[in-house]
Design an enzyme around this catalytic site. Sequence first.
Site, short mmCIF file in Angstrom:
data_model
loop_
_atom_site.label_atom_id
_atom_site.label_comp_id
_atom_site.label_asym_id
_atom_site.label_seq_id
_atom_site.Cartn_x
_atom_site.Cartn_y
_atom_site.Cartn_z
N TYR A 159 0.86 -1.20 0.00
CA TYR A 159 0.00 0.00 0.00
C TYR A 159 0.88 1.24 0.00
O TYR A 159 1.69 1.44 0.92
CB TYR A 159 -0.93 0.00 1.22
CG TYR A 159 -1.82 1.22 1.27
CD1 TYR A 159 -2.80 1.41 0.30
CD2 TYR A 159 -1.69 2.19 2.26
CE1 TYR A 159 -3.62 2.53 0.32
CE2 TYR A 159 -2.50 3.31 2.29
CZ TYR A 159 -3.47 3.48 1.31
OH TYR A 159 -4.27 4.60 1.33
N ASP A 253 9.35 2.65 0.99
CA ASP A 253 8.24 3.42 1.54
C ASP A 253 8.22 3.14 3.05
O ASP A 253 7.77 2.08 3.50
CB ASP A 253 6.93 2.97 0.87
CG ASP A 253 5.74 3.76 1.37
OD1 ASP A 253 5.89 4.52 2.34
OD2 ASP A 253 4.66 3.61 0.78
N LYS A 280 2.94 10.47 7.86
CA LYS A 280 2.39 10.20 9.19
C LYS A 280 3.12 10.95 10.31
O LYS A 280 2.97 12.14 10.47
CB LYS A 280 2.38 8.69 9.45
CG LYS A 280 1.44 7.93 8.48
CD LYS A 280 1.09 6.56 8.98
CE LYS A 280 0.41 5.69 7.96
NZ LYS A 280 -1.02 5.87 7.86
#
Length: 455
Positions: A159, A253, A280
Amino acid sequence: MCNTGGARVAEAILERYRERTAKSRAFNEEAKQRLPGGDTRSITFFQPYPTYMDRGFGCRLTDVDGNEYIDLLNNYTTLIIGHANQKVNEAVRQQLEKGTVLGASAECQFRHAEHLCSRFPGMDMVRYCNSGTEATMFAMRAARAFTGKDAIIKMDGGYHGTHDYAEVNVLKDLPPGSIDSPGVPTAVLQDVYVTPFNDLQAVADTFSRHGERIAAVVVEPMLGAIGLIPPSEGYLEGLRSLADEHDALLVFDEVITFRLSIGGLQRVEGVTPDLTTLGKFIGGGFPVGAFGGKREIMSRYDPGHPNRLSHSGTFNGNNVTMVAGLTAMELYDQQEVDRINRLGARLREGYCQAFKKSGIKGQTTGIGSLVQVHWGEEEIKNARDSRSLSGAARDLPRLLHLELLNQGIFIAPRGLNCISTPMTEKEVDQATSVFTQALEVLKPYVETEAPFLIS
Ligand SMILES: Cc1ncc(COP(=O)(O)O)c(C=O)c1O
């Protein structure tokens, strides 16, 4: 509804949820008039309706009905230092007095960048955006521009946000090279190759067939959304070598895995990518994304470069995010990283013991402060393994989630848990004890609906 033990358990859990959350239910009815489903983020929605949270402090949340929860989700791993941290709030307050975003370069941007580069060995330069989605989109674009090639390799179940090139083989169980969401143009499939996580041979084969087209391998060093699946030994090193052999870039990532050391999982694994994407936590609770890496690649974003890359965003590097993020990162030092990683190990062990005690087959995966619950004991090496266990478990993940909510523990419906620094052994042990009780509640359901999970 039929009157099996399983159905009765499910109905009782739902009934308790409805009783405790009357105001959430009313809010959802109202919200549905203007927000599809009453929500504005696919992942925070769940049936029968999501819990509407009112406030958070430290590692606790309070919903609109006044129920309190231990927050083991931290906005999907974002708020590592918990909610409403006083130091972050103070930095933000001071910034608010001076304005939020001034439409100009600012000192807080290069201070934040300096801090990030000091944490990641291969990171010489950084650029900011407003989400992890944008970060991976810009990193892919940088890789294409730098290599002069168009395609990427991504992992099944990886993702990387919601831009078109990321929406290929994410959550759904589809053949490799399938779009995950309606509305994504099928044209992207020409430039995305999908391989199973932890399968170096598949990556090698893809390179040998299409190497002249491949700009980058884009990978989370631990597969995240599909179930926190750690890399097997040698996998990340192998990807590094294959990318080098084929003149492609390696992009890690680390939007989720940044928290696992002071410089992400790459620092633990000793593998340095060409580019890293972040998001985040590095915004201290405000929207953020960043991508950075080798100077020779990142300098393509220099406006003075003869062949510069386009990169704009009205709120890129905005002052509030930058001061909040820097303050949060400074608070998350080596000692705190180690401490919450230990708490994560304690939670994993506690949940495993609970499974053993209950006689239900289950396991946990994850590393350090990231913990994932899975149903069943088969080995999980890639997305397919994880999907097959959760598919067989039928409604168990959803019922466990609701039952934990009923008992004051907030995790992701998919079984993701994470630790934040305001936590101590006390909260971890409380979560374990509630989890143990929840399994007892669920046992009759397992016996009738998923008897193969009884050991
Ligand atoms: C590994 C990874 N990459 C990218 C993203 C996208 O980040 P955002 O939600 O900020 O767009 C996420 C979000 O959860 C993520 O887990």
